[in-house]
Write a protein that holds these residues in place. Structure first.
Motif, short mmCIF file in Angstrom:
data_model
loop_
_atom_site.label_atom_id
_atom_site.label_comp_id
_atom_site.label_asym_id
_atom_site.label_seq_id
_atom_site.Cartn_x
_atom_site.Cartn_y
_atom_site.Cartn_z
N ARG A 61 6.63 -9.75 -4.01
CA ARG A 61 5.97 -9.30 -2.79
C ARG A 61 6.44 -10.15 -1.61
O ARG A 61 6.48 -11.38 -1.71
N LYS A 62 6.81 -9.49 -0.52
CA LYS A 62 7.32 -10.09 0.71
C LYS A 62 8.69 -10.77 0.52
O LYS A 62 9.10 -11.58 1.33
N GLY A 63 9.37 -10.41 -0.57
CA GLY A 63 10.68 -11.03 -0.82
C GLY A 63 11.84 -10.30 -0.17
O GLY A 63 12.96 -10.82 -0.13
N GLY A 64 11.58 -9.08 0.32
CA GLY A 64 12.66 -8.27 0.89
C GLY A 64 12.91 -7.04 0.01
O GLY A 64 13.99 -6.47 0.01
N THR A 65 11.87 -6.62 -0.72
CA THR A 65 12.01 -5.50 -1.65
C THR A 65 12.35 -4.19 -0.94
O THR A 65 13.16 -3.41 -1.42
N ARG A 66 11.72 -3.98 0.22
CA ARG A 66 11.99 -2.72 0.95
C ARG A 66 13.43 -2.71 1.47
O ARG A 66 14.13 -1.70 1.35
N GLU A 116 12.93 2.69 -8.32
CA GLU A 116 11.71 2.54 -7.53
C GLU A 116 11.48 1.06 -7.29
O GLU A 116 12.06 0.21 -7.97
N LYS A 117 10.61 0.75 -6.33
CA LYS A 117 10.22 -0.65 -6.12
C LYS A 117 8.71 -0.74 -5.99
O LYS A 117 8.08 0.04 -5.27
N THR A 118 8.14 -1.64 -6.76
CA THR A 118 6.72 -1.95 -6.63
C THR A 118 6.58 -3.47 -6.83
O THR A 118 6.62 -3.96 -7.96
N VAL A 152 3.73 -17.57 3.62
CA VAL A 152 3.33 -17.35 5.01
C VAL A 152 3.47 -15.87 5.37
O VAL A 152 2.62 -15.30 6.08
N SER A 153 4.50 -15.25 4.86
CA SER A 153 4.69 -13.81 5.10
C SER A 153 3.53 -13.00 4.49
O SER A 153 3.01 -12.05 5.11
N ASP A 154 3.12 -13.41 3.31
CA ASP A 154 2.01 -12.76 2.60
C ASP A 154 0.73 -12.89 3.44
O ASP A 154 0.00 -11.91 3.68
N PHE A 253 17.27 -8.71 12.60
CA PHE A 253 17.65 -8.52 11.21
C PHE A 253 18.84 -7.54 11.14
O PHE A 253 19.10 -6.81 12.10
N TYR A 254 19.46 -7.51 9.98
CA TYR A 254 20.45 -6.46 9.76
C TYR A 254 19.73 -5.12 9.64
O TYR A 254 18.63 -5.04 9.07
N CYS A 255 20.36 -4.12 10.19
CA CYS A 255 19.86 -2.75 10.06
C CYS A 255 20.92 -1.94 9.33
O CYS A 255 22.02 -2.44 9.07
N LYS A 269 8.05 -5.15 8.90
CA LYS A 269 9.02 -6.09 8.32
C LYS A 269 9.61 -6.93 9.45
O LYS A 269 10.11 -6.39 10.43
N GLY A 270 9.52 -8.23 9.26
CA GLY A 270 10.05 -9.13 10.28
C GLY A 270 9.01 -9.51 11.32
O GLY A 270 9.33 -9.78 12.47
N ARG A 271 7.74 -9.55 10.91
CA ARG A 271 6.69 -9.96 11.84
C ARG A 271 6.82 -11.46 12.13
O ARG A 271 7.19 -12.23 11.24
N PRO A 272 6.44 -11.89 13.34
CA PRO A 272 6.43 -13.33 13.58
C PRO A 272 5.39 -14.01 12.71
O PRO A 272 4.31 -13.46 12.47
N HIS A 273 5.74 -15.18 12.19
CA HIS A 273 4.82 -15.93 11.32
C HIS A 273 4.05 -16.95 12.13
O HIS A 273 4.59 -17.53 13.07
N PRO A 274 2.81 -17.25 11.75
CA PRO A 274 2.08 -18.32 12.45
C PRO A 274 2.73 -19.67 12.11
O PRO A 274 3.24 -19.84 11.00
N1 LIG Z 1 17.09 -6.15 6.97
C1 LIG Z 1 15.80 -6.51 7.01
N2 LIG Z 1 14.98 -6.03 7.98
C2 LIG Z 1 13.68 -6.40 8.01
N3 LIG Z 1 13.12 -7.27 7.14
C3 LIG Z 1 13.90 -7.76 6.17
C4 LIG Z 1 15.25 -7.42 6.07
N4 LIG Z 1 15.78 -8.08 5.02
C5 LIG Z 1 14.80 -8.80 4.49
N5 LIG Z 1 13.66 -8.62 5.18
C6 LIG Z 1 12.42 -9.30 4.88
O1 LIG Z 1 11.62 -8.46 4.08
C7 LIG Z 1 10.31 -9.03 4.15
C8 LIG Z 1 9.30 -8.06 3.62
O2 LIG Z 1 9.46 -8.02 2.23
P1 LIG Z 1 9.02 -6.79 1.36
O3 LIG Z 1 9.69 -5.55 1.83
O4 LIG Z 1 9.27 -7.16 -0.06
O5 LIG Z 1 7.47 -6.72 1.65
S1 LIG Z 1 6.37 -5.95 0.78
O6 LIG Z 1 6.01 -6.81 -0.33
O7 LIG Z 1 6.93 -4.67 0.37
O8 LIG Z 1 5.24 -5.78 1.73
C9 LIG Z 1 10.14 -9.37 5.61
O9 LIG Z 1 9.25 -10.45 5.70
P2 LIG Z 1 8.61 -10.93 7.09
O10 LIG Z 1 9.76 -11.45 7.90
O11 LIG Z 1 7.65 -11.98 6.74
O12 LIG Z 1 7.97 -9.72 7.70
C10 LIG Z 1 11.56 -9.69 6.07
O13 LIG Z 1 11.78 -11.06 6.33
#
Ligand SMILES: Nc1ncnc2c1ncn2[C@@H]1O[C@H](COP(=O)(O)OS(=O)(=O)O)[C@@H](OP(=O)(O)O)[C@H]1O
Length: 306
Positions: A61-66, A116-118, A152-154, A253-255, A269-274
């Motif tokens: 979770r919050k590792g970059g799964t999406r 799939e991703k969960t 912190v992302s969590d 971030f990369y798009c 995704k990519g929210r500012p962290h406290p």
């Molecule tokens: N290319 C790109 N664009 C945007 N964000 C990116 C990208 N690659 C990795 N990330 C990081 O993905 C973090 C969210 O992770 P998850 O998708 O696994 O979150 S979740 O568990 O499904 O909610 C998200 O965490 P936060 O930065 O804390 O929002 C991003 O840092």
């Protein structure tokens, strides 16, 4: 182009990312329309069916799964489920059976790998055995990130969700510390960052060769090398190219890019962290250090974490 303009769909393709359905609902573009795959998906109705996944992104979770799933879905041999399915970790879904699970999958051609991703699977005690019972040959992807950043992302995600519902949520420091009695190691976001702990049952259920670890930090800094390793692990023909990714200054971030079409992950995704204090950061790093070493020994790879 600004990041905001990329959230809604790709022109002429219907919404790739349907923001109205929440951040877990991604609609993959038709690949032939992206110039990636002229034939596979249009070969005839008979060749398209919903198949059980052969690859699952199990966390973290919050590792970059999406990001990982969306990047992989650019590959012509990958068909990715739109939403998180939560089949193996939620009783009410698991009880619905494999027929239901299959229905959650996208249509795919015979040469495609369904994925799939969960992220909730990784720390679910039931998930490893359940996945193995369905398919002992399953290929599992685990994307990890510095455990403190993940934590912190969590927290940031939960804070955001609470605020959206006008509900209060304590500051991070208050959740992390038990007064002067040190870290509150029972805090869920800390627990979820104990990767070795959660990996152990997966390693009991699957041989190590079935679990591929992706460096989430690496995917953020430079996606292609990590994706090349994933292509190899999944047995895919190397097809992702440097021009499938571009750095978006606004997003930070990369798009993704396919032909003339560009897409960034949504604003969740990519929210500012406290900010956290140096002292707290040090405390957390000290706490995670032994757990991290254990994780490195389990996966045979080290990461440059705090
Ligand atoms: N290319 C790109 N664009 C945007 N964000 C990116 C990208 N690659 C990795 N990330 C990081 O993905 C973090 C969210 O992770 P998850 O998708 O696994 O979150 S979740 O568990 O499904 O909610 C998200 O965490 P936060 O930065 O804390 O929002 C991003 O840092």
């Amino acid at each position: 182009m600004g990041a905001g303009s990329l959230v809604r769909g790709w022109p002429g393709l219907g919404p790739w990312y349907d923001a109205s359905r929440g951040h877990g609902n991604w609609v993959p573009p038709r690949k032939e329309a992206l110039g990636l795959e002229p034939a596979l998906q249009t070969r005839g109705a008979n060749s398209l069916q919903r198949r059980l996944p052969q690859g699952i992104i199990i966390g973290v979770r919050k590792g970059g799964t999406r990001a990982l799933l969306e990047m992989l879905a650019l590959h012509p041999q990958v068909a990715a489920a739109h939403a998180e399915v939560h089949f193996f970790n939620r009783e009410e879904n698991y009880r619905r059976g494999l027929g239901w699970y299959r229905q959650q999958m996208p249509f795919s051609g015979p040469g495609q790998l369904t994925m799939e991703k969960t992220p909730g699977y990784f720390s679910s005690p039931q998930a490893p055995e359940r996945v193995r019972a369905m398919d002992p040959a399953m290929r599992l992807l685990l994307i990890v990130r510095d455990p403190v950043e993940r934590l912190v992302s969590d927290y940031t995600q939960i804070l955001h969700n609470r605020r959206a519902r006008c509900k209060p949520y304590p500051p991070l420091e208050r959740l992390l510390l038990r007064g002067d009695r040190g870290l509150n190691t029972r805090y869920k976001a800390i627990q979820r960052s104990l990767y070795a702990l959660h990996l152990a049952p997966w390693l009991a259920a699957f041989p190590p060769a079935h679990i591929h670890v992706v460096d989430g930090g690496g995917l953020i800094r430079e996606p292609l090398p990590e994706l090349r390793r994933v292509e190899q692990f999944l047995g895919l023909t190397p097809s992702l190219r440097p021009d499938n990714f571009y750095f978006n200054q606004t997003k930070g971030f990369y798009c993704l890019q396919a032909g003339a079409h560009q897409h960034c992950l949504d604003e969740s995704k990519g929210r500012p962290h406290p900010p956290i204090t140096e002292q707290l950061l040090e405390q957390l790093c000290t706490y995670f250090s032994a757990h991290n070493e254990h994780f490195f020994s389990l996966v045979g790879r080290t990461f440059n974490w705090c």
